[in-house]
Design a protein around this motif. Structure first.
Motif, PDB file in Angstrom:
ATOM      1  N   PRO A  29      91.811  -5.330  63.906  1.00 27.42           N
ATOM      2  CA  PRO A  29      91.213  -5.068  62.598  1.00 27.42           C
ATOM      3  C   PRO A  29      91.025  -3.572  62.404  1.00 27.42           C
ATOM      4  CG  PRO A  29      89.571  -5.893  64.143  1.00 27.42           C
ATOM      5  CD  PRO A  29      90.885  -5.971  64.834  1.00 27.42           C
ATOM      6  N   GLY A  30      91.342  -3.104  61.215  1.00 22.76           N
ATOM      7  CA  GLY A  30      91.080  -1.703  60.895  1.00 22.76           C
ATOM      8  C   GLY A  30      89.835  -1.669  60.042  1.00 22.76           C
ATOM      9  N   VAL A  31      89.497  -0.489  59.541  1.00 28.94           N
ATOM     10  CA  VAL A  31      88.369  -0.388  58.622  1.00 28.94           C
ATOM     11  C   VAL A  31      88.984  -0.115  57.261  1.00 28.94           C
ATOM     12  CG1 VAL A  31      86.283   0.889  58.075  1.00 28.94           C
ATOM     13  CG2 VAL A  31      86.973   0.603  60.456  1.00 28.94           C
ATOM     14  N   GLU A  32      88.539  -0.819  56.244  1.00 33.97           N
ATOM     15  CA  GLU A  32      89.079  -0.550  54.916  1.00 33.97           C
ATOM     16  C   GLU A  32      88.358   0.671  54.346  1.00 33.97           C
ATOM     17  OE1 GLU A  32      89.336  -3.899  52.255  1.00 33.97           O
ATOM     18  OE2 GLU A  32      89.419  -5.303  53.935  1.00 33.97           O
ATOM     19  N   SER A  33      89.135   1.707  54.035  1.00 35.58           N
ATOM     20  CA  SER A  33      88.535   2.884  53.404  1.00 35.58           C
ATOM     21  C   SER A  33      89.026   2.967  51.968  1.00 35.58           C
ATOM     22  CB  SER A  33      88.931   4.161  54.161  1.00 35.58           C
ATOM     23  OG  SER A  33      88.459   4.095  55.486  1.00 35.58           O
ATOM     24  N   HIS A  34      88.157   2.600  51.023  1.00 35.22           N
ATOM     25  CA  HIS A  34      88.530   2.689  49.609  1.00 35.22           C
ATOM     26  C   HIS A  34      87.902   3.955  49.042  1.00 35.22           C
ATOM     27  CE1 HIS A  34      90.158  -1.401  49.442  1.00 35.22           C
ATOM     28  NE2 HIS A  34      89.169  -1.724  50.265  1.00 35.22           N
ATOM     29  N   GLY A  35      88.724   5.004  48.861  1.00 35.44           N
ATOM     30  CA  GLY A  35      88.185   6.250  48.300  1.00 35.44           C
ATOM     31  C   GLY A  35      88.085   6.143  46.787  1.00 35.44           C
ATOM     32  N   SER A  36      87.145   6.914  46.216  1.00 34.75           N
ATOM     33  CA  SER A  36      86.957   6.867  44.761  1.00 34.75           C
ATOM     34  C   SER A  36      87.943   7.777  44.036  1.00 34.75           C
ATOM     35  CB  SER A  36      85.543   7.332  44.433  1.00 34.75           C
ATOM     36  OG  SER A  36      85.388   8.662  44.947  1.00 34.75           O
ATOM     37  N   GLY A  37      88.511   8.739  44.782  1.00 33.88           N
ATOM     38  CA  GLY A  37      89.462   9.658  44.145  1.00 33.88           C
ATOM     39  C   GLY A  37      88.806  10.914  43.591  1.00 33.88           C
ATOM     40  N   THR A  38      87.464  10.985  43.575  1.00 32.43           N
ATOM     41  CA  THR A  38      86.815  12.150  42.943  1.00 32.43           C
ATOM     42  C   THR A  38      87.126  13.456  43.674  1.00 32.43           C
ATOM     43  OG1 THR A  38      84.860  11.511  44.180  1.00 32.43           O
ATOM     44  CG2 THR A  38      84.879  10.944  41.840  1.00 32.43           C
ATOM     45  N   LEU A  39      86.972  13.458  45.003  1.00 33.61           N
ATOM     46  CA  LEU A  39      87.214  14.700  45.757  1.00 33.61           C
ATOM     47  C   LEU A  39      88.677  15.113  45.646  1.00 33.61           C
ATOM     48  CD1 LEU A  39      85.181  13.885  49.017  1.00 33.61           C
ATOM     49  CD2 LEU A  39      84.451  15.282  47.082  1.00 33.61           C
ATOM     50  N   ARG A  40      89.572  14.116  45.726  1.00 28.67           N
ATOM     51  CA  ARG A  40      91.006  14.421  45.676  1.00 28.67           C
ATOM     52  C   ARG A  40      91.376  15.029  44.327  1.00 28.67           C
ATOM     53  NH1 ARG A  40      93.100   8.713  47.474  1.00 28.67           N
ATOM     54  NH2 ARG A  40      90.978   8.188  46.877  1.00 28.67           N
ATOM     55  N   ASN A  41      90.849  14.427  43.246  1.00 31.18           N
ATOM     56  CA  ASN A  41      91.174  14.958  41.915  1.00 31.18           C
ATOM     57  C   ASN A  41      90.666  16.380  41.744  1.00 31.18           C
ATOM     58  OD1 ASN A  41      92.422  12.593  41.308  1.00 31.18           O
ATOM     59  ND2 ASN A  41      90.629  11.686  40.292  1.00 31.18           N
ATOM     60  N   GLN A  42      89.479  16.630  42.303  1.00 30.51           N
ATOM     61  CA  GLN A  42      88.901  17.973  42.237  1.00 30.51           C
ATOM     62  C   GLN A  42      89.847  19.001  42.870  1.00 30.51           C
ATOM     63  OE1 GLN A  42      84.901  17.157  43.352  1.00 30.51           O
ATOM     64  NE2 GLN A  42      84.313  19.302  43.289  1.00 30.51           N
ATOM     65  N   ILE A  71      99.981   6.387  52.209  1.00 33.34           N
ATOM     66  CA  ILE A  71      98.901   6.551  53.192  1.00 33.34           C
ATOM     67  C   ILE A  71      97.593   5.962  52.668  1.00 33.34           C
ATOM     68  CG2 ILE A  71      97.496   8.255  54.426  1.00 33.34           C
ATOM     69  CD1 ILE A  71     100.137  10.011  54.422  1.00 33.34           C
ATOM     70  N   THR A  72      97.267   6.234  51.384  1.00 32.02           N
ATOM     71  CA  THR A  72      95.988   5.707  50.882  1.00 32.02           C
ATOM     72  C   THR A  72      96.019   4.178  50.808  1.00 32.02           C
ATOM     73  OG1 THR A  72      96.760   6.420  48.700  1.00 32.02           O
ATOM     74  CG2 THR A  72      94.999   7.692  49.677  1.00 32.02           C
ATOM     75  N   ALA A  73      97.204   3.604  50.546  1.00 33.44           N
ATOM     76  CA  ALA A  73      97.306   2.134  50.550  1.00 33.44           C
ATOM     77  C   ALA A  73      97.026   1.603  51.957  1.00 33.44           C
ATOM     78  CB  ALA A  73      98.699   1.712  50.091  1.00 33.44           C
ATOM     79  N   ASP A  74      97.565   2.292  52.980  1.00 29.43           N
ATOM     80  CA  ASP A  74      97.304   1.889  54.369  1.00 29.43           C
ATOM     81  C   ASP A  74      95.816   1.999  54.707  1.00 29.43           C
ATOM     82  OD1 ASP A  74      99.913   1.374  54.884  1.00 29.43           O
ATOM     83  OD2 ASP A  74     100.256   3.027  56.280  1.00 29.43           O
ATOM     84  N   LEU A  75      95.185   3.077  54.246  1.00 26.01           N
ATOM     85  CA  LEU A  75      93.766   3.295  54.563  1.00 26.01           C
ATOM     86  C   LEU A  75      92.907   2.181  53.959  1.00 26.01           C
ATOM     87  CD1 LEU A  75      93.487   7.162  53.922  1.00 26.01           C
ATOM     88  CD2 LEU A  75      93.419   6.018  56.137  1.00 26.01           C
ATOM     89  N   ALA A  76      93.314   1.702  52.785  1.00 25.63           N
ATOM     90  CA  ALA A  76      92.516   0.683  52.099  1.00 25.63           C
ATOM     91  C   ALA A  76      92.779  -0.721  52.640  1.00 25.63           C
ATOM     92  CB  ALA A  76      92.813   0.725  50.602  1.00 25.63           C
ATOM     93  N   SER A  77      93.850  -0.884  53.427  1.00 27.67           N
ATOM     94  CA  SER A  77      94.175  -2.235  53.895  1.00 27.67           C
ATOM     95  C   SER A  77      93.339  -2.570  55.127  1.00 27.67           C
ATOM     96  CB  SER A  77      95.665  -2.317  54.239  1.00 27.67           C
ATOM     97  OG  SER A  77      95.845  -2.018  55.603  1.00 27.67           O
ATOM     98  N   PRO A  78      93.167  -3.878  55.396  1.00 30.09           N
ATOM     99  CA  PRO A  78      92.324  -4.269  56.534  1.00 30.09           C
ATOM    100  C   PRO A  78      92.977  -4.001  57.896  1.00 30.09           C
ATOM    101  CG  PRO A  78      93.185  -6.205  55.385  1.00 30.09           C
ATOM    102  CD  PRO A  78      93.578  -5.027  54.571  1.00 30.09           C
ATOM    103  N   GLN A  79      94.327  -3.739  57.922  1.00 27.24           N
ATOM    104  CA  GLN A  79      94.949  -3.472  59.219  1.00 27.24           C
ATOM    105  C   GLN A  79      94.866  -1.977  59.557  1.00 27.24           C
ATOM    106  OE1 GLN A  79      97.534  -5.158  57.129  1.00 27.24           O
ATOM    107  NE2 GLN A  79      97.201  -7.214  57.930  1.00 27.24           N
TER     108      GLN A  79
END
Length: 696
Positions: A246-259, A279-287
Motif C-alpha cells: 500500500p502506498g499513501v495517497e497524496s492528493h495535492g490541491s495545486g495551489t503551491l504548484r500554480n503559484q 507523476i501526480t497521478a501516481d502520487l494520488a493512487s493507492p499504490q
C-alpha cells in the motif's frame, strides 16, 4: 517456499554425477561458471571445426584441420628419451607423418597397426617440407568413421578443462534434458518457428555448420527469449508485488504548484507537463510509485521533480531529494530555494558536513515537520534522520544508485513513493533490462530559449588556435571548461596531463584566470574551486572528468575536450551538456589526436551531427556493448548466457509485453502456462521471483 519441480532435479544434481566428471574437473569447471549439469546446457559452442572426410592432404592450405583415410606404414619410435614417436601414413595421394610426444609404443601399435587402414582427424602442418599431424584428435577404424562429427562444436575453455572431456560431459548432461511444458505464447512460437525447449537445447549443441552458431537461428533465438522472458517475469513480479504494497495517497490541491508556475519566466514544455501529470497521478493512487524520469541534459527534470515535491507538501507530507555528491546537492538547493520561497515552503540541505548543534537543529525540525523538503547527499540515509511524514523520495543520477539503495530510501517513509531521475539517456534495451520494474516518464523536448550547441572537431595540432579563441571569449566576459583526457587506467597519469595543461594555460592566459579541479583533491578544495567558477571569479576551469554530472554555470559557453577520442560517447554528450545552459550561443570543441581510428571518427561525427541523447546512447551501445556502457560490475544488469542485450532489443521488447500480459491474466501463475512459467523461473534460477510468487 515452493520447492524445485522434480522434473528439474537431474539438472541441479552434482556435476560429479555426470559421466567422466571427477571432483577435480568439477572444481576446474567453476572457472566457466559451471556448477551443475544445468550450467553445461547453457554453455554454448562459439565456433566449430569442419571434420568432413577429405580425399587427401595434398593441395590443402596448411596449417588446417583435416580428416582423411590413411594406410598405416612404419612406426619410428624415438631415438632418445622424450623424443617424438613418428608413424608413416599414406592417403590416396601423398605420404605424411603422425607425430606423438610422450607416447607409449605398445598403445600406438594397437591403435595404428602397420598395414591397416584408419581414419584420422587433426591439425596438419608443414615441418621441414613434410606434412605432419601432431596428436590426431580422432583415430578410428574405417567402419567407425561416422563417429567423427562432420562439424565439431568448439566450447569456451578454462584452466584444467579441455575440449574432449568437456564435450563428453555436455553430452552426458544432454541425456538428462527433460521434456518441459511450453511457457512461450503459442502464436509467438509459431510465428518465429521456434522449437520446443528440449529440442532447442539439443540443436544448439549439435551445429551442422558455422551458420548454425548465429544468434538468429530459431533454436538459439528461442533460448535467448527464454532468458529475457524469465528476467522480465521477475521484474514484473517485483513490480506487481510493489504495487500490492500500500502506498499513501497524496492528493495535492495545486495551489503551491500554480503559484510557482505562474511566477516562471517561461512556459514548461509539453514533455514536462506530461511527466508532471503522470507523476501526480501516481502520487494520488493507492499504490506505491516507482517511476524513472529520464531526460536528456537540460530537458528540465528539476522543475518536474519540484512540482512532485510540492504536490506532496500540498497534501500535508514531506519530500526528500537526494544527489550523489555535495556539489550537486548544493546546486539543487540553489536552483530550488527561490522557487520554494515563492511558494512559502521550507527547504533545507543536509550533507555530511552538518555537524553538532546545527545538525541536531535540522534533525529535530525535520521530525516536527518544520522542514517540508529536504535536499541532501546519502547522509539522509543515516539512522538518526527521521521524518514526520515522508511521502516522496527523489533520487538523482540513478546509475550510482542500486536497487538496494532505492529500497533503503523507501524504508525511511513507510510506503514512500519513489522517483528516480537520470540525465543519462538509456538505450531502450538497457532500460528494459535494468528498470523493467519501473514506470518510465521521458522528457524528450528542450525548453524554449535553449540555444543549440555548435560542435566542432579539431586536431590537437591546432591547439594554439583554440587558445586564442578562448582568449577572445574571456575578454568578452565568457567562461570555459577545458577537460583533460583519460590517459590510462590510473588517475595519477590523468592528473599529470591535467596539471601540464593547467600550467600552459595559466602561462598563456594569466594566473588568476585559470583553476584546476581533479578527482584526487580533497572535497573541500574541489568545492571551493567549483564555487569560484560558478561565481565567475575564475574564467577557465581545467578539469579531469569530475565535472560530468549536473554542474550548472549559465555563463560558461565553451567546452574544450582534449583527446576526445578517448572518451565514450555518452560521456562526451554529458560533458557537452555543461555548456549551452544560458541564452548565449555555445561551442564544444572536440580535440583529437590524428590519425583517428574508424571507431573514433564515427563516435565524434555522431556527436557533431546530433544533440539527441537517446540517439547517441543507442549508437554508443552498438559500438561498445552493454557491459562497457555502464560498467558491468556495478550496473546491476543481468548477465545473460545466450541472449545479447545489444543486438536482441526487439526480442527483449516482446518478452516484456508477453511477461506483463501473462502476469495480468494469471498473476499467481496457476494456469497451465503459468505453471510452465514457474518451471522456467526455477530453470533460470530466478529465486527472487520464486519467493515473490510463493509469498503472493
Amino acid at each position: 517456499m515452493s520447492a524445485r519441480p522434480e522434473v528439474l532435479f537431474p539438472l541441479f544434481a552434482a556435476l560429479t554425477s555426470l559421466e567422466g566428471v571427477g571432483p577435480k574437473t568439477a572444481q576446474n569447471m567453476g572457472g566457466l561458471g559451471v556448477e551443475k549439469p544445468r550450467d553445461l546446457l547453457f554453455l554454448l559452442p562459439f565456433s566449430g571445426i569442419d571434420r568432413t572426410l577429405k580425399e587427401t592432404v595434398q593441395g590443402a592450405d596448411l596449417p588446417a584441420t583435416l580428416t582423411v583415410e590413411v594406410e598405416v606404414g612404419q612406426h619410428r619410435p624415438p631415438r632418445n628419451k622424450g623424443g617424438a614417436y613418428r608413424i608413416d601414413v599414406i592417403d590416396s595421394q601423398i605420404a605424411f607423418q603422425l607425430v606423438f610426444f610422450h607416447a607409449r609404443g605398445d598403445y600406438l601399435s594397437k591403435l595404428l597397426p602397420t598395414g591397416q587402414r584408419r581414419v584420422v582427424s587433426g591439425k596438419v602442418e608443414l615441418f621441414d617440407g613434410l606434412a605432419q599431424m601432431v596428436h590426431p584428435d580422432h583415430t578410428v577404424r574405417v567402419e567407425d568413421a561416422e563417429q567423427i562429427p562432420s562439424f565439431e562444436p568448439v566450447y569456451p575453455l578454462t584452466a584444467g578443462v579441455t575440449q574432449k572431456p568437456l564435450s563428453k560431459s555436455i553430452a552426458s548432461a544432454l541425456e538428462r534434458v527433460p521434456q518441459l511444458d511450453e511457457w512461450i505464447d503459442s502464436t509467438q512460437k509459431d510465428l518465429k518457428k521456434w522449437p520446443d525447449w528440449q529440442a532447442a537445447i539439443k540443436t544448439v549443441h549439435a551445429p551442422k555448420s558455422i551458420g548454425d552458431l548465429a544468434q538468429t537461428v530459431p533454436a538459439r533465438e528461442r533460448l535467448a527469449y527464454d532468458e529475457f522472458m524469465a528476467h522480465q517475469l521477475t521484474l514484473g513480479l517485483a513490480r506487481a508485488n510493489r504495487r500490492r504494497a500500500p502506498g499513501v495517497e497524496s492528493h495535492g490541491s495545486g495551489t503551491l504548484r500554480n503559484q510557482v508556475l505562474s511566477g516562471l519566466p517561461y512556459k514548461p514544455t509539453g514533455a514536462q507537463l506530461r511527466a508532471i501529470d503522470e507523476i501526480t497521478a501516481d502520487l494520488a493512487s493507492p499504490q506505491r510509485m516507482n517511476r524513472l524520469l529520464q531526460g536528456d541534459v537540460g530537458s528540465g527534470k528539476t522543475l518536474v521533480a519540484f512540482m512532485a515535491l510540492l504536490a506532496v507538501v500540498e497534501a500535508g507530507g514531506q519530500g526528500v531529494m537526494m544527489a550523489p555528491t555535495e556539489i550537486l546537492a548544493r546546486q539543487h538547493l540553489e536552483g530550488l530555494q527561490p522557487l520554494a520561497e515563492s511558494a512559502g515552503v521550507v527547504l533545507e540541505l543536509l550533507t555530511g558536513r552538518d555537524k553538532g548543534r546545527e545538525r541536531e537543529a535540522k534533525l529535530s525540525a525535520l521530525k516536527e515537520k518544520k522542514i517540508q523538503i529536504l535536499v541532501g547527499t546519502h547522509a539522509v540515509f543515516q539512522k538518526d534522520v527521521e521524518f514526520s511524514d515522508l511521502r516522496l523520495a527523489i533520487v538523482d543520477e540513478q546509475h550510482r544508485f542500486g536497487v538496494r539503495q532505492r529500497l533503503e530510501l523507501g524504508r525511511k517513509g513507510e510506503n514512500a513513493d519513489v522517483l528516480v531521475m537520470t540525465a543519462t539517456p538509456i538505450p531502450r534495451s538497457l532500460a528494459l533490462a535494468q528498470y523493467g520494474d519501473m514506470d518510465v516518464s521521458v522528457l524528450d523536448e528542450k525548453p524554449a530559449g535553449r540555444q543549440p550547441i555548435k560542435t566542432a572537431l579539431i586536431s590537437d595540432e591546432r591547439v594554439n588556435e583554440v587558445v586564442s579563441h578562448l582568449r577572445g571569449a574571456i575578454n568578452e566576459g565568457r567562461q570555459a571548461y577545458w577537460v583533460c583526457p583519460l590517459v590510462g587506467e590510473s588517475e595519477v597519469s590523468d592528473l599529470i596531463a591535467a596539471e601540464e595543461r593547467f600550467k600552459t594555460l595559466r602561462a598563456l592566459l594569466g594566473d588568476d584566470v585559470v583553476r584546476l579541479v581533479h578527482g584526487q583533491m580533497p572535497p573541500s578544495e574541489k568545492d571551493a574551486a567549483m564555487a569560484d567558477f560558478v561565481a565567475g571569479r575564475v574564467q577557465v576551469l581545467v578539469a579531469t572528468t569530475v565535472i560530468e554530472v549536473g554542474v550548472n554555470v549559465p555563463n560558461a559557453t565553451i567546452m574544450v575536450i582534449e583527446r576526445a577520442e578517448s572518451f565514450g560517447l555518452a560521456q562526451l554528450h554529458q560533458l557537452r551538456g555543461r555548456v549551452g545552459r544560458g541564452s548565449a550561443a555555445s561551442t564544444c570543441l572536440l580535440m583529437y589526436k590524428a590519425p583517428l581510428s574508424e571507431n573514433g571518427q564515427k563516435r565524434l561525427t555522431v556527436l557533431r551531427e546530433t544533440e539527441d541523447g537517446f540517439q547517441i546512447s543507442e549508437t554508443d551501445l552498438q559500438m561498445r556493448g552493454a557491459g562497457d556502457l555502464i560498467g558491468t560490475a556495478q550496473s546491476g544488469l543481468p548477465r545473460f548466457r545466450v541472449a545479447d542485450l545489444e543486438s536482441q532489443t526487439a526480442l527483449m521488447d516482446v518478452a516484456q509485453s508477453d511477461a506483463r500480459k501473462l502476469l495480468h491474466d494469471d498473476p499467481k501463475l496457476t494456469s497451465a502456462r503459468g505453471k510452465a512459467a514457474r518451471v522456467l523461473l526455477w530453470l533460470m534460477e530466478q529465486d527472487q521471483a520464486i519467493r515473490l510468487i510463493s509469498v503472493g
